[in-house]
Design a protein around this motif. Structure first.
Motif, PDB file in Angstrom:
ATOM      1  N   ALA A  67      11.518  17.330 -14.075  1.00 51.99           N
ATOM      2  CA  ALA A  67      10.549  17.916 -14.997  1.00 51.99           C
ATOM      3  C   ALA A  67       9.713  18.972 -14.282  1.00 51.99           C
ATOM      4  N   GLN A  68       9.240  19.909 -15.047  1.00 55.67           N
ATOM      5  CA  GLN A  68       8.357  20.922 -14.490  1.00 55.67           C
ATOM      6  C   GLN A  68       7.110  20.258 -13.934  1.00 55.67           C
ATOM      7  N   GLY A  69       6.596  20.798 -12.843  1.00 53.87           N
ATOM      8  CA  GLY A  69       5.408  20.243 -12.221  1.00 53.87           C
ATOM      9  C   GLY A  69       4.218  20.197 -13.183  1.00 53.87           C
ATOM     10  N   LEU A  70       3.412  19.160 -13.051  1.00 50.59           N
ATOM     11  CA  LEU A  70       2.256  18.953 -13.917  1.00 50.59           C
ATOM     12  C   LEU A  70       1.023  19.556 -13.267  1.00 50.59           C
ATOM     13  N   SER A  71       0.227  20.234 -14.064  1.00 57.24           N
ATOM     14  CA  SER A  71      -1.020  20.824 -13.541  1.00 57.24           C
ATOM     15  C   SER A  71      -2.116  20.681 -14.582  1.00 57.24           C
ATOM     16  N   ALA A  72      -3.345  20.716 -14.126  1.00 59.61           N
ATOM     17  CA  ALA A  72      -4.507  20.663 -15.012  1.00 59.61           C
ATOM     18  C   ALA A  72      -5.619  21.478 -14.369  1.00 59.61           C
ATOM     19  N   TYR A  73      -6.318  22.220 -15.189  1.00 55.70           N
ATOM     20  CA  TYR A  73      -7.417  23.034 -14.660  1.00 55.70           C
ATOM     21  C   TYR A  73      -8.538  23.129 -15.694  1.00 55.70           C
ATOM     22  N   THR A  74      -9.739  23.342 -15.173  1.00 55.19           N
ATOM     23  CA  THR A  74     -10.920  23.408 -16.030  1.00 55.19           C
ATOM     24  C   THR A  74     -11.119  24.828 -16.545  1.00 55.19           C
ATOM     25  N   ASN A  75     -11.165  24.942 -17.858  1.00 60.49           N
ATOM     26  CA  ASN A  75     -11.468  26.249 -18.462  1.00 60.49           C
ATOM     27  C   ASN A  75     -12.970  26.478 -18.523  1.00 60.49           C
ATOM     28  N   THR A  76     -13.694  25.499 -19.018  1.00 66.97           N
ATOM     29  CA  THR A  76     -15.165  25.582 -19.092  1.00 66.97           C
ATOM     30  C   THR A  76     -15.755  24.223 -18.761  1.00 66.97           C
ATOM     31  N   ASN A  77     -16.963  24.232 -18.232  1.00 65.00           N
ATOM     32  CA  ASN A  77     -17.698  23.001 -17.945  1.00 65.00           C
ATOM     33  C   ASN A  77     -18.619  22.657 -19.108  1.00 65.00           C
ATOM     34  N   ALA A  99     -19.158  23.174 -24.839  1.00 64.42           N
ATOM     35  CA  ALA A  99     -18.332  22.000 -24.535  1.00 64.42           C
ATOM     36  C   ALA A  99     -17.393  22.296 -23.374  1.00 64.42           C
ATOM     37  N   GLY A 100     -17.035  21.271 -22.668  1.00 65.60           N
ATOM     38  CA  GLY A 100     -16.073  21.439 -21.577  1.00 65.60           C
ATOM     39  C   GLY A 100     -14.644  21.428 -22.091  1.00 65.60           C
ATOM     40  N   GLU A 101     -13.764  22.119 -21.375  1.00 66.19           N
ATOM     41  CA  GLU A 101     -12.357  22.155 -21.785  1.00 66.19           C
ATOM     42  C   GLU A 101     -11.452  22.111 -20.558  1.00 66.19           C
ATOM     43  N   VAL A 102     -10.449  21.273 -20.624  1.00 67.13           N
ATOM     44  CA  VAL A 102      -9.442  21.153 -19.560  1.00 67.13           C
ATOM     45  C   VAL A 102      -8.072  21.430 -20.158  1.00 67.13           C
ATOM     46  N   THR A 103      -7.292  22.294 -19.517  1.00 65.37           N
ATOM     47  CA  THR A 103      -5.921  22.589 -19.947  1.00 65.37           C
ATOM     48  C   THR A 103      -4.944  21.807 -19.096  1.00 65.37           C
ATOM     49  N   ILE A 104      -4.015  21.140 -19.769  1.00 66.36           N
ATOM     50  CA  ILE A 104      -2.938  20.414 -19.091  1.00 66.36           C
ATOM     51  C   ILE A 104      -1.637  21.163 -19.359  1.00 66.36           C
ATOM     52  N   GLN A 105      -0.881  21.407 -18.310  1.00 66.60           N
ATOM     53  CA  GLN A 105       0.368  22.151 -18.460  1.00 66.60           C
ATOM     54  C   GLN A 105       1.483  21.453 -17.703  1.00 66.60           C
TER      55      GLN A 105
END
Length: 202
Positions: A67-77, A99-105
């Protein structure tokens, strides 16, 4: 037959004549016994199929999908901005720009599991402001208004598929962090905390 009336040659001939039928009989018996013994041996060596094959070699195939590698990063706090001491309850909604937002890819359409660990309060040294956490996710688009809320957000693992922004083998999902604080009579300063978003494929 009287042996005494015969010459030595006649005796030998008589002996030969008398023994010959017995010799033929013995010979036949020996040959028959030999055949009885040899037939099973011939059956063993000339007909191995009757006993089956003693060993086999198989070659099963082995495959694995990566599977493609999993990553997550913060867009806004999550940012409550500036609040007056003693203001009481102050909230940030899921649809707020604060609001805070985290993207999971990761691999598109693959299930990911997310566990949230929010802080119990925002702190500034020994001073604290209680925080009531809330969280939601959207795995079809970056749309907080259509997101699904975690209830409760603490100590609960939630699984969903990465179906947003499908591009090749890549997919995404979005986690939104919001909630409320209860501001009492606290000293001025910056109060902060850490909201842990743990993501895994399995």
């Amino acid at each position: 037959m009287e042996w005494k009336d015969l010459s030595m040659l006649a005796i030998l001939e008589s002996v030969r004549m008398e023994l010959e039928p017995f010799g033929r009989l013995v010979g036949k018996l020996i040959r028959k016994r030999t055949l009885v013994v040899l037939l099973p041996l011939i059956g063993i060596f000339d007909c191995p199929i009757a006993f089956g094959q003693s060993s086999f070699t198989q070659s099963p195939s082995v495959s694995i999908g990566i599977a493609q590698g999993l990553s997550a990063y913060t867009n806004t706090n999550l940012n409550f901005g500036t609040v007056v001491s003693g203001a009481g309850t102050y909230s940030v909604a899921v649809t707020s720009a604060s609001a805070g937002e985290v993207t999971i890819q990761g691999q598109w359409n693959t299930t990911v599991y997310v566990t949230l660990t929010p802080p119990a309060s925002l702190t500034n040294g020994v001073n604290t402001i209680p925080y009531t956490p809330r969280a939601a996710f959207d795995n079809s688009a970056d749309n907080p208004a259509a997101s699904t809320e975690w209830i409760p957000p603490t100590g609960r693992q939630t699984g969903f598929r990465l179906r947003a922004n499908h591009a090749g083998q890549s997919g995404q999902a979005f986690v939104y962090i919001f909630g409320s604080i209860n501001v009492g009579s606290v000293p001025p300063g910056t109060y902060s905390g850490t909201y842990v978003v743990a993501v895994s494929y399995f």
